[in-house]
Design a protein around this motif. Sequence first.
Motif, PDB file in Angstrom:
ATOM      1  N   LEU A 123       0.868  -1.176   0.000  1.00 15.56           N
ATOM      2  CA  LEU A 123       0.000   0.000   0.000  1.00 15.56           C
ATOM      3  C   LEU A 123       0.901   1.221   0.000  1.00 15.56           C
ATOM      4  O   LEU A 123       1.883   1.272   0.722  1.00 15.56           O
ATOM      5  CB  LEU A 123      -0.891   0.041   1.244  1.00 15.56           C
ATOM      6  N   GLY A 124       0.543   2.231  -0.781  1.00 16.64           N
ATOM      7  CA  GLY A 124       1.343   3.443  -0.764  1.00 16.64           C
ATOM      8  C   GLY A 124       2.734   3.206  -1.323  1.00 16.64           C
ATOM      9  O   GLY A 124       2.922   2.470  -2.285  1.00 16.64           O
ATOM     10  N   ASN A 125       3.738   3.795  -0.670  1.00 16.78           N
ATOM     11  CA  ASN A 125       5.102   3.746  -1.183  1.00 16.78           C
ATOM     12  C   ASN A 125       6.066   3.359  -0.081  1.00 16.78           C
ATOM     13  O   ASN A 125       6.721   4.202   0.537  1.00 16.78           O
ATOM     14  CB  ASN A 125       5.488   5.115  -1.770  1.00 16.78           C
ATOM     15  N   TRP A 126       6.140   2.064   0.182  1.00 18.92           N
ATOM     16  CA  TRP A 126       6.998   1.565   1.257  1.00 18.92           C
ATOM     17  C   TRP A 126       8.459   1.906   1.007  1.00 18.92           C
ATOM     18  O   TRP A 126       9.210   2.169   1.927  1.00 18.92           O
ATOM     19  CB  TRP A 126       6.810   0.061   1.388  1.00 18.92           C
ATOM     20  N   GLU A 127       8.890   1.891  -0.258  1.00 15.82           N
ATOM     21  CA  GLU A 127      10.296   2.129  -0.552  1.00 15.82           C
ATOM     22  C   GLU A 127      10.746   3.514  -0.091  1.00 15.82           C
ATOM     23  O   GLU A 127      11.848   3.690   0.431  1.00 15.82           O
ATOM     24  CB  GLU A 127      10.563   1.963  -2.048  1.00 15.82           C
ATOM     25  N   VAL A 128       9.887   4.524  -0.301  1.00 18.74           N
ATOM     26  CA  VAL A 128      10.221   5.874   0.159  1.00 18.74           C
ATOM     27  C   VAL A 128      10.303   5.901   1.672  1.00 18.74           C
ATOM     28  O   VAL A 128      11.210   6.489   2.261  1.00 18.74           O
ATOM     29  CB  VAL A 128       9.185   6.893  -0.344  1.00 18.74           C
ATOM     30  N   ALA A 129       9.361   5.224   2.335  1.00 15.91           N
ATOM     31  CA  ALA A 129       9.384   5.179   3.796  1.00 15.91           C
ATOM     32  C   ALA A 129      10.642   4.496   4.294  1.00 15.91           C
ATOM     33  O   ALA A 129      11.320   4.974   5.209  1.00 15.91           O
ATOM     34  CB  ALA A 129       8.145   4.461   4.319  1.00 15.91           C
ATOM     35  N   GLY A 130      10.979   3.357   3.679  1.00 21.62           N
ATOM     36  CA  GLY A 130      12.161   2.626   4.104  1.00 21.62           C
ATOM     37  C   GLY A 130      13.426   3.430   3.931  1.00 21.62           C
ATOM     38  O   GLY A 130      14.337   3.364   4.759  1.00 21.62           O
ATOM     39  N   HIS A 131      13.511   4.214   2.861  1.00 20.30           N
ATOM     40  CA  HIS A 131      14.702   5.036   2.639  1.00 20.30           C
ATOM     41  C   HIS A 131      14.809   6.130   3.698  1.00 20.30           C
ATOM     42  O   HIS A 131      15.895   6.431   4.190  1.00 20.30           O
ATOM     43  CB  HIS A 131      14.635   5.659   1.249  1.00 20.30           C
ATOM     44  N   LEU A 132      13.665   6.708   4.071  1.00 22.82           N
ATOM     45  CA  LEU A 132      13.693   7.797   5.045  1.00 22.82           C
ATOM     46  C   LEU A 132      13.890   7.308   6.470  1.00 22.82           C
ATOM     47  O   LEU A 132      14.279   8.082   7.347  1.00 22.82           O
ATOM     48  CB  LEU A 132      12.392   8.605   4.951  1.00 22.82           C
ATOM     49  N   PHE A 133      13.653   6.022   6.717  1.00 25.47           N
ATOM     50  CA  PHE A 133      13.829   5.500   8.067  1.00 25.47           C
ATOM     51  C   PHE A 133      15.297   5.439   8.474  1.00 25.47           C
ATOM     52  O   PHE A 133      15.616   5.106   9.611  1.00 25.47           O
ATOM     53  CB  PHE A 133      13.202   4.112   8.194  1.00 25.47           C
ATOM     54  N   THR A 134      16.177   5.748   7.525  1.00 28.84           N
ATOM     55  CA  THR A 134      17.592   5.796   7.890  1.00 28.84           C
ATOM     56  C   THR A 134      17.851   6.897   8.920  1.00 28.84           C
ATOM     57  O   THR A 134      18.865   6.874   9.606  1.00 28.84           O
ATOM     58  CB  THR A 134      18.461   6.053   6.646  1.00 28.84           C
ATOM     59  N   GLU A 273      -6.764  -2.436   6.742  1.00 29.79           N
ATOM     60  CA  GLU A 273      -8.090  -2.085   6.231  1.00 29.79           C
ATOM     61  C   GLU A 273      -8.399  -0.614   6.453  1.00 29.79           C
ATOM     62  O   GLU A 273      -8.985   0.053   5.588  1.00 29.79           O
ATOM     63  CB  GLU A 273      -9.151  -2.962   6.898  1.00 29.79           C
ATOM     64  N   GLU A 274      -7.997  -0.096   7.594  1.00 30.41           N
ATOM     65  CA  GLU A 274      -8.203   1.329   7.875  1.00 30.41           C
ATOM     66  C   GLU A 274      -7.494   2.206   6.843  1.00 30.41           C
ATOM     67  O   GLU A 274      -8.062   3.187   6.342  1.00 30.41           O
ATOM     68  CB  GLU A 274      -7.679   1.659   9.285  1.00 30.41           C
ATOM     69  N   LYS A 275      -6.263   1.845   6.497  1.00 28.15           N
ATOM     70  CA  LYS A 275      -5.498   2.643   5.539  1.00 28.15           C
ATOM     71  C   LYS A 275      -6.036   2.472   4.119  1.00 28.15           C
ATOM     72  O   LYS A 275      -6.049   3.423   3.332  1.00 28.15           O
ATOM     73  CB  LYS A 275      -4.022   2.246   5.600  1.00 28.15           C
TER      74      LYS A 275
END
Length: 293
Positions: A123-134, A273-275
């Motif tokens: 859902l959405g853009n996990w890759e962007v989130a994962g990159h920013l979690f650095t 489901e909420e998202k």
Amino acid sequence: MPSWQGKSKGNKLGYRIFIGVLRYGGVWPAYFLLRFVALYYCIFSYQSTRSIYLYFRQKLGYGRFRSLAGIYRNYYVFGQTLIDKIVVMAGIPNRFTFEFDGEDNLHGLVSGQSGGIMLSAHLGNWEVAGHLFTRLNAPINIVMFDGEHERIKSYLQGVTGGRSVNIIVLKDDLSHIYAIHDALSKRELVCMHADRFLPGNKTVDAQFLGDTARFPMGPFLLASTFRVPVAFVFAFKETATHYHLYATTPKTYPSAKQGGVSESVGDFVGAMEEKVKKYPLQWFNYYDFWSKD
């Protein structure tokens, strides 16, 4: 019925064209080109188009016209997220802004004494989130199927300079279990999707959008086995240049014998489901998610 085969669509030429446009023209020309690509997939990608139509029509209760329009909009937004991923990971100048909802929860996960697991979905853009979690200043391990075509993957790694996290590849010999255990013993973070599985994997049933769907048992069994805090993490595109990231309060689940698997599955599916209801266009599972086969 169609099912997920563990591989992503696309080819090296397509990636090369979009990356060239991004480098010399920026995001907006790439978005314009994407309008024609999205239309192409609407017409010529029958199985995925049918699956998305049924998702809008049967699971969300949209009318026929709204469901048909939703197919094109879904493909277009999905393409945007792929472009955004390359822009962020390659460090291409952009005007993206990010809002973190629950970032303190992740810092709490990092400061713990046992490491932690972050579960997400397509859902959405996990890759962007994962990159920013650095920015959490903690080692991050991402567990994934090695289903991308090698030529595309190597080309993207050459463009982006490789991933900034450690990749743990799921393998038949279960060596990934030892890698996950090693990461958690070092108080590191382990991230994985918990909505897809390959044929032959163990699954667990749950009610999702009014119908029974199957989810991979592995991520939830790991959470119950290692008894480490678990947070659900999602990232959604809200405007052309703005992303909203979410992280739930970490929770430690009991063992599988004490119902830890079913409890964690219920919590995850509820959050998912909420998202989905809040961001219906950003559902990116292009196969029959509710297949009983």
